[in-house]
Motif scaffolding. Structure first.
Motif, PDB file in Angstrom:
ATOM      1  N   PRO A   1       0.598  -0.804  -0.334  1.00  0.00           N
ATOM      2  CA  PRO A   1      -0.064   0.467  -0.368  1.00  0.00           C
ATOM      3  C   PRO A   1       0.863   1.224   0.032  1.00  0.00           C
ATOM      4  O   PRO A   1       0.430   2.499  -0.386  1.00  0.00           O
ATOM      5  CB  PRO A   1      -0.928   0.034   0.859  1.00  0.00           C
ATOM      6  N   GLU A   2       2.065   1.039   0.824  1.00  0.00           N
ATOM      7  CA  GLU A   2       2.747   2.480   0.732  1.00  0.00           C
ATOM      8  C   GLU A   2       3.634   2.915  -0.558  1.00  0.00           C
ATOM      9  O   GLU A   2       3.920   3.977  -0.620  1.00  0.00           O
ATOM     10  CB  GLU A   2       3.752   2.508   2.148  1.00  0.00           C
TER      11      GLU A   2
ATOM     12  N   SER B   1       1.944   1.876  -3.836  1.00  0.00           N
ATOM     13  CA  SER B   1       1.325   2.105  -4.180  1.00  0.00           C
ATOM     14  C   SER B   1       0.772   3.719  -3.804  1.00  0.00           C
ATOM     15  O   SER B   1       0.290   4.325  -4.888  1.00  0.00           O
ATOM     16  CB  SER B   1       0.045   1.740  -4.053  1.00  0.00           C
ATOM     17  N   ARG B   2       0.736   4.130  -2.450  1.00  0.00           N
ATOM     18  CA  ARG B   2       0.404   4.941  -1.674  1.00  0.00           C
ATOM     19  C   ARG B   2       1.441   6.394  -3.186  1.00  0.00           C
ATOM     20  O   ARG B   2       1.262   7.430  -3.595  1.00  0.00           O
ATOM     21  CB  ARG B   2       0.726   5.301  -0.624  1.00  0.00           C
ATOM     22  N   ASP B   3       2.261   6.188  -3.021  1.00  0.00           N
ATOM     23  CA  ASP B   3       4.254   7.336  -3.188  1.00  0.00           C
ATOM     24  C   ASP B   3       3.927   7.515  -4.566  1.00  0.00           C
ATOM     25  O   ASP B   3       3.763   8.256  -5.040  1.00  0.00           O
ATOM     26  CB  ASP B   3       5.653   6.567  -2.873  1.00  0.00           C
TER      27      ASP B   3
ATOM     28  N   ILE C   1       0.431   9.639  -5.644  1.00  0.00           N
ATOM     29  CA  ILE C   1       0.981  11.268  -5.017  1.00  0.00           C
ATOM     30  C   ILE C   1       1.936  11.581  -5.483  1.00  0.00           C
ATOM     31  O   ILE C   1       1.800  12.715  -5.882  1.00  0.00           O
ATOM     32  CB  ILE C   1       0.519  10.806  -3.171  1.00  0.00           C
TER      33      ILE C   1
ATOM     34  N   LEU D   1      -6.125   8.601   0.003  1.00  0.00           N
ATOM     35  CA  LEU D   1      -6.745   7.740  -0.519  1.00  0.00           C
ATOM     36  C   LEU D   1      -6.615   6.809   0.019  1.00  0.00           C
ATOM     37  O   LEU D   1      -6.391   5.143   0.988  1.00  0.00           O
ATOM     38  CB  LEU D   1      -5.077   7.215  -1.081  1.00  0.00           C
TER      39      LEU D   1
ATOM     40  N   PHE E   1      -5.896   2.702  -0.664  1.00  0.00           N
ATOM     41  CA  PHE E   1      -4.809   2.424   0.081  1.00  0.00           C
ATOM     42  C   PHE E   1      -4.464   2.484   1.545  1.00  0.00           C
ATOM     43  O   PHE E   1      -4.158   2.010   2.208  1.00  0.00           O
ATOM     44  CB  PHE E   1      -3.832   3.024  -0.630  1.00  0.00           C
ATOM     45  N   TYR E   2      -5.454   3.838   2.105  1.00  0.00           N
ATOM     46  CA  TYR E   2      -5.478   3.230   3.419  1.00  0.00           C
ATOM     47  C   TYR E   2      -6.004   2.673   4.233  1.00  0.00           C
ATOM     48  O   TYR E   2      -5.140   2.124   5.355  1.00  0.00           O
ATOM     49  CB  TYR E   2      -5.740   5.259   3.793  1.00  0.00           C
TER      50      TYR E   2
ATOM     51  N   TYR F   1      -1.395   8.539   4.357  1.00  0.00           N
ATOM     52  CA  TYR F   1      -2.085   8.843   2.963  1.00  0.00           C
ATOM     53  C   TYR F   1      -2.490   9.704   2.392  1.00  0.00           C
ATOM     54  O   TYR F   1      -3.864   9.707   1.542  1.00  0.00           O
ATOM     55  CB  TYR F   1      -2.672   7.591   3.116  1.00  0.00           C
TER      56      TYR F   1
ATOM     57  N   TYR G   1      -2.646  13.225   0.364  1.00  0.00           N
ATOM     58  CA  TYR G   1      -1.625  14.647  -0.841  1.00  0.00           C
ATOM     59  C   TYR G   1      -1.049  15.469   0.403  1.00  0.00           C
ATOM     60  O   TYR G   1      -1.932  15.846   1.362  1.00  0.00           O
ATOM     61  CB  TYR G   1      -2.469  14.589  -2.047  1.00  0.00           C
TER      62      TYR G   1
END
Length: 721
Positions: A566-567, A569-571, A574, A606, A609-610, A625, A627
């Motif tokens: 998830p982290e 995908s988050r990066d 964002i 997000l 993903f969060y 998570y 922006y």
């Protein structure tokens, strides 16, 4: 940031202080005063009596020529004829007098008629005595004045006539006297009137003595009945004098032409107009100073109390000042050239340039204010160096041309067509110049009309060319995003738009859809719809770095996020906002477009993903998570952010209906409000309601219900049947 931007940034930094704001307006005022000083400077002419004038001299003001006015009054007074009044009562008086004389004669004859039984000789003696007595008695009945004017033979004829004869003579005489005395008889006409009354009595059928007596009485009765009326004559002359309009030397009127002899009359007019006055006057300078102070005080009040943001306010102030200086300098240059060539070259002045620049760079209100200011100053600058003679026709020409340019550029299809607008303005300018010429009933040759038409066309085209040439400098120096620049950025052939289309076609389609939604919504609330459209085109430019990590570009491929943490995908997700801002900056895009790319997600969460990370680790922080922001500052950014989320959400719906769309849009807007995404934006709840209505209307038009056609096999079956 180039040197020009740095320079203007430093000036804007100074304008934060009110002292420098006031100083700027003082500099502008002094600049305008210096340009118009020569146009109000009192003119001193060198003329000598009975020598030719060295130049053509026009009056700088309207003054009354009292000498000629008095001359005109005397002439008019002399032309008024003497008034003679008819004394109608004279005719009645004379008729009454004649009637009284005849009546008195009849009475005397009745009173002194002799008895019938007298002897013949005694009768004769008594008759003679009686005639004398009758005359005496008749005179006693009349006044001494009357007796003096009547001959003795008349009295004798009256007392000797019988009653019937007297009555006939009385009626005839009264009628003749009344007829003649009823007409106007001047002193010179008395004798002719008496002859006329004699002619009328010549037809009486009475004895000769009685006819002579009647004629004598009638002649005595005919007198002058028309007399000079002093009061009425003076009244008529007074009215005639009062009707005389004061003779004036009009402002702009030629008093003496070049090489014309200065006679006493011309010299007197020059003295009246103040050209021979050796004493200097400061009133024109004070008037000009006061006029400039009033105009710039009004503009200072506007800028000082402007509700615009500070940076925008100082931008407006500097741009307004530069355009004003440029326009005034151009105006003065054209004026000097027109004076040197002694022609009406001033009509070529591109006054609409200022209106176009301010309209495109700032707003309509300041554009209108600028053109009114230039028009009012133009009446002074284009006065042909004749102090006090304001050229109002030129002022109207400048104002009309500028307002026309503002109206033309207000049409959507003319925003980027400045040259086309200039051509249209040329035709309107030409029509306006001819209207002024025809109103003033001026007569020119064909070549002169062609000259005026050429000047008007040159003014419109020149304004458009100068506007297009100067716009890039203002945009670069002040970082202004004009409509023309936005339309250039909206060109599908722009390298970055082609990059999105080729590398991320799904994102390109999504951006176009968001652009349609955001533009309509922004225009509905009065914001810049064109900025919203162009910003939407580029808001996801950062996705071109990793296009396949975004669902709209996966084209039924496996979602790579299914294999990532998830982290991670988050990066990636964002990063597209940050990467987009960096890419746009590297291509020197306007700040507004960069802000849209960085701020359209604000600091939203997000959620997918969060929650995915939350399942793996309960200690996951929500802030990690979100922006990075910043949150939306401009209304256009807020609307684009809503449209971005709405478009993606509705596209994912299987069977969107108007009810579902409205529910979804309401949820997204409310969620952003609750999340504080609009806390730094001045958008109101009413405007958000309008945005919601606009988005729903646009989405319903895109995702409208379609007819469900039968499957191919069933369709073939139906065709066969």
């Amino acid at each position: 940031m180039n040197r020009i931007q740095k320079f203007f940034t430093q000036i804007k930094g100074l304008l934060v202080h009110r002292f420098f704001q006031v100083l700027l307006f003082i500099i502008l005022g002094l600049f305008a005063y210096g340009l118009m000083f020569s146009n109000v400077k009192p003119e001193r002419v060198q003329v000598e009596l009975f020598k030719p004038a060295e130049q053509t001299i026009r009056s700088t003001k309207t003054v009354e020529d009292t000498y000629k006015t008095e001359q005109e009054k005397e002439e008019i007074s002399k032309q008024v004829a003497d008034v003679y009044s008819l004394k109608k009562e004279y005719a009645k008086n004379k008729v009454d007098l004649i009637s009284s004389i005849f009546d008195s004669a009849i009475e005397v004859n009745k009173e002194t008629d002799p008895a019938e039984d007298h002897k013949e000789d005694e009768d004769k003696k008594e008759t003679v005595k009686t005639d004398a007595q009758k005359v005496s008695i008749l005179k006693e009945k009349l006044t001494d004045e009357v007796n003096k004017n009547i001959e003795e033979s008349v009295f004798l004829a009256l007392v000797q006539a019988d009653e019937d004869e007297l009555k006939i003579a009385k009626d005839s005489t009264i009628t003749a006297v009344n007829n003649v005395m009823s007409s106007r008889i001047a002193a010179s006409d008395v004798e002719n009137a008496k002859k006329k009354v004699v002619e009328e009595l010549g037809y009486m059928s009475i004895s000769g003595d009685m006819k002579k007596a009647s004629t004598s009485l009638a002649r005595t009765a005919i007198i002058q009945n028309v007399f000079f009326d002093k009061d009425k004559t003076e009244e008529q002359r007074r009215k005639a004098v009062e009707s005389v309009e004061p003779i004036r030397i009009l402002q702009g009127q030629i008093i003496v032409e070049e090489n014309q002899l200065v006679d006493r009359d011309v010299y007197r007019q020059l003295e009246l107009a103040g050209f021979l006055n050796t004493e200097s006057t400061i009133y024109p300078y004070i008037g000009l100073l006061l006029f400039i102070f009033l105009t710039f005080a009004a503009f200072y009040y506007y800028f000082y109390y402007s509700v615009s943001k500070k940076d925008n306010k100082y931008n407006q102030l500097l741009i307004f000042s530069l355009v004003f200086i440029l326009s005034m300098a151009t105006m003065k240059t054209v004026s000097i050239l027109a004076d040197l060539k002694n022609s009406n070259l001033e009509y070529i002045f591109p006054g609409a340039m200022a209106a176009m620049l301010i309209k495109i760079l700032l707003n309509d209100r300041l554009a209108v204010a600028m053109i009114i200011l230039l028009g009012s100053y133009g009446t002074i600058i284009f006065n042909g160096d004749t102090p006090g003679n304001l050229d109002f026709s030129m002022g109207l020409y400048i104002i009309f041309g500028g307002l026309t340019a503002i109206i033309i550029l207000s049409r959507p299809n003319f925003k980027s067509k400045v040259l086309v607008a200039g051509l249209l303005l040329s035709l309107i300018n030409m029509a306006f110049v001819f209207s002024l010429i025809f109103i003033m009933d001026s007569h020119y040759t064909r070549m002169e009309y062609l000259y005026y038409a050429s000047a008007a066309i040159g003014s419109g085209v020149g304004a458009a060319v100068l506007t297009m040439g100067l716009l890039p400098f203002f945009e670069a120096g002040f970082g202004i995003l004009s409509s023309i620049k936005l339309i250039e950025l909206a060109n599908p052939n722009h390298p970055l738009l082609r990059k999105i289309l080729i590398e991320a076609p799904g994102t390109y389609h999504h951006s176009v859809m968001v652009a349609n939604l955001a533009e309509s919504a922004c225009e509905a609330i009065g914001s810049n719809g064109l900025l919203a459209r162009v910003g939407s085109y580029y808001h996801d430019i950062g996705k071109t770095k990793r296009p396949h990590f975004f669902i709209e570009n996966q084209m039924s491929e496996e979602n790579p996020h299914d294999r990532l943490q998830p982290e991670t995908s988050r990066d990636i997700i964002i990063a597209h906002a940050v990467d987009g801002g960096e890419m746009l900056r590297s291509h020197k895009f306007p700040k507004e477009i960069v802000d849209i790319a960085e701020q359209h997600h604000g600091t939203t969460l997000l959620k997918f993903f969060y929650h995915k990370a939350k399942k793996q680790d309960e200690s996951t922080l929500e802030a990690a998570y979100r922006y990075p922001g910043p949150r939306a500052i401009m209304k256009e950014v807020a609307v684009i952010g809503i449209a971005d989320s709405v478009e993606a959400a509705v596209r994912s719906m299987k069977h969107p209906t108007p009810e579902k769309i409205e529910e979804l849009v309401s949820f997204i807007i409310q969620d952003r409000i609750s999340d504080g995404q609009f806390d730094e934006c001045d958008i109101t709840m009413r405007e958000l309601s309008i945005v919601k209505h606009s988005l729903c209307e646009s989405l319903n038009g895109i995702f409208h219900s379609r007819i469900e056609y039968p499957e191919p096999d069933k369709l073939g079956q139906k065709v066969k049947e």
